[in-house]
Design an enzyme around this catalytic site. Structure first.
Site, PDB file in Angstrom:
ATOM      1  N   ARG A 128       0.844  -1.208   0.000  1.00 13.63           N
ATOM      2  CA  ARG A 128       0.000   0.000   0.000  1.00 13.63           C
ATOM      3  C   ARG A 128       0.878   1.258   0.000  1.00 13.63           C
ATOM      4  NH1 ARG A 128      -2.036   1.444   6.064  1.00 13.63           N
ATOM      5  NH2 ARG A 128      -0.390   0.396   7.222  1.00 13.63           N
TER       6      ARG A 128
ATOM      7  N   GLU B  53     -18.539   4.583  -1.312  1.00 10.28           N
ATOM      8  CA  GLU B  53     -17.700   3.896  -2.303  1.00 10.28           C
ATOM      9  C   GLU B  53     -18.389   3.705  -3.654  1.00 10.28           C
ATOM     10  OE1 GLU B  53     -16.380   2.852   1.813  1.00 10.28           O
ATOM     11  OE2 GLU B  53     -18.307   2.856   0.770  1.00 10.28           O
TER      12      GLU B  53
ATOM     13  N   PHE C 259     -14.390  -2.944   0.496  1.00  9.41           N
ATOM     14  CA  PHE C 259     -15.351  -1.953   0.033  1.00  9.41           C
ATOM     15  C   PHE C 259     -15.273  -1.740  -1.480  1.00  9.41           C
ATOM     16  CE2 PHE C 259     -14.074  -0.237   4.387  1.00  9.41           C
ATOM     17  CZ  PHE C 259     -14.971  -1.072   5.038  1.00  9.41           C
TER      18      PHE C 259
ATOM     19  N   HIS D 132      -5.484  -3.258   1.867  1.00 10.09           N
ATOM     20  CA  HIS D 132      -5.941  -4.003   3.044  1.00 10.09           C
ATOM     21  C   HIS D 132      -6.691  -5.278   2.646  1.00 10.09           C
ATOM     22  CE1 HIS D 132      -4.911  -0.102   4.643  1.00 10.09           C
ATOM     23  NE2 HIS D 132      -5.020  -0.560   5.882  1.00 10.09           N
TER      24      HIS D 132
ATOM     25  N   ASP E 234      -8.216  -5.707  12.413  1.00 16.67           N
ATOM     26  CA  ASP E 234      -9.499  -5.179  11.950  1.00 16.67           C
ATOM     27  C   ASP E 234     -10.563  -6.269  11.837  1.00 16.67           C
ATOM     28  OD1 ASP E 234      -8.362  -2.719  11.860  1.00 16.67           O
ATOM     29  OD2 ASP E 234      -8.401  -2.488   9.690  1.00 16.67           O
TER      30      ASP E 234
ATOM     31  N   ARG F 104      -1.680  -4.508   3.727  1.00 14.31           N
ATOM     32  CA  ARG F 104      -1.363  -3.649   4.872  1.00 14.31           C
ATOM     33  C   ARG F 104      -0.011  -4.008   5.491  1.00 14.31           C
ATOM     34  NH1 ARG F 104      -4.813  -3.747  10.543  1.00 14.31           N
ATOM     35  NH2 ARG F 104      -3.821  -1.964  11.556  1.00 14.31           N
TER      36      ARG F 104
END
Length: 312
Positions: free
Chosen positions: A9, A57, A82, A108, A116, A166
């Site tokens: 990322r 989104e 998303f 991610h 998460d 991530r």
């Protein structure tokens, strides 16, 4: 191999800045996650070309489609859950159907999202994006490959889905002869007993596992498939014919991802036994990324254990 570890990322954010220096027709959209997706790096460098679309989104994908229709090249970013999940219908109908020149930077992805938890650990995105006609899917293995992927995505005319992680991972492609070519896999290690076909952060783990097996007299090759679609059919068939046994390794569900794509190629062209390693039809859960990769058998130790048992 270098000891340096960089999350892909971060590579994505840095690559966008470099890309803009050469091509000022790019524009970057984010959905209230610029600090996490690292498009904030681009925002800091080129603030007037970065737009925060908020936690909306689907709307962001529609905006990207509109911008692409004017000749701009939008890079749209949010978490994989998303981008591929929540906004699937807009990606399919507003971007895929008219085959617009939109690049999706999905960060991610996979269980390495860690703490998460299951709601954010997207292990289904490759499967979802593979079903959209004309969608190119790239899952880079390290910093060097991620940066090359961003350039290749820009150069390709049409929608592209890029998958970034991530977790900071080792650089493995720091070789003078490294070349990124869309739709072409890379043989990183030759082997006669079997071939591991891996993607994303599992490529490095597979190389480490192959080293462990070599110490036990098991000769396993490793192939990096960075482009899931279009997939390198010729290379997959070639290594299958050479070894007679294939193992796929991915930080994604074993349903519909790299393993499924490889099995489709081989069942149609060169029937070969395939062991698929990945997330086995289950959800992830909260925990440290490295610990979760170990739990799911996607680190070097787990791959070594499963492949060694399979080859016996």
């Amino acid at each position: 191999m270098t000891a340096v570890k960089i999350a892909t990322r971060d590579s994505y954010g840095n690559a966008l800045v470099e890309l803009y220096k050469k091509h000022n027709n790019i524009i970057v959209l984010d959905a209230d996650l610029a600090a996490a997706t690292k498009t904030g790096i681009f925002k800091k460098a080129v603030p007037d070309r970065h737009y925060d679309c908020g936690i909306s989104e689907g709307n962001m994908m529609g905006i990207a489609a509109g911008l692409a229709s004017t000749g701009l090249v939008p890079f749209v970013s949010t978490f994989a859950m998303f981008a591929a999940g929540r906004a699937f219908e807009q990606v399919r109908n507003s971007i895929g159907y008219p085959h617009l020149n939109v690049k999706i930077g999905a960060t991610h992805a996979g269980i390495s999202v860690g703490e998460d938890g299951a709601t954010h650990q997207c292990n289904e995105d490759i499967a979802l994006m593979r079903t959209i006609p004309g969608m190119v899917i790239i899952n880079p293995a390290d910093d060097i490959e991620a940066k090359a992927a961003v350039t290749a995505a820009y150069d390709h005319d049409g929608p592209v889905y890029m998958r970034f992680g991530r977790l900071a991972i080792p650089i493995i492609n720091d070789k003078p002869d490294y070349k990124f070519e869309l739709g072409k896999g890379i043989v990183l290690r030759e082997g006669k007993d079997a071939a591991i076909i891996a993607t994303g952060l599992c490529v490095n783990a597979s190389l480490e596992a192959a080293e462990k097996m070599a110490q036990k007299g098991i000769d396993v090759g490793v192939v990096n498939i960075h482009t899931i679609k279009p997939i390198d059919k010729e290379l997959i068939i070639e290594v299958a014919k050479k070894t007679g046994k294939i193992i796929t390794v991915e930080e994604h569900s074993v349903i519909g991802g790299l393993g499924g794509a490889v099995c489709e190629v081989l069942s149609e062209n060169c029937p070969t036994p395939v062991l698929r390693l990945g997330v086995n039809d289950c959800f992830g859960h909260s925990g440290p990324a490295v610990g979760l990769l170990h739990e799911f058998g996607l680190d070097a130790e787990g791959i070594d254990k499963k492949v060694s048992a399979y080859l016996k």
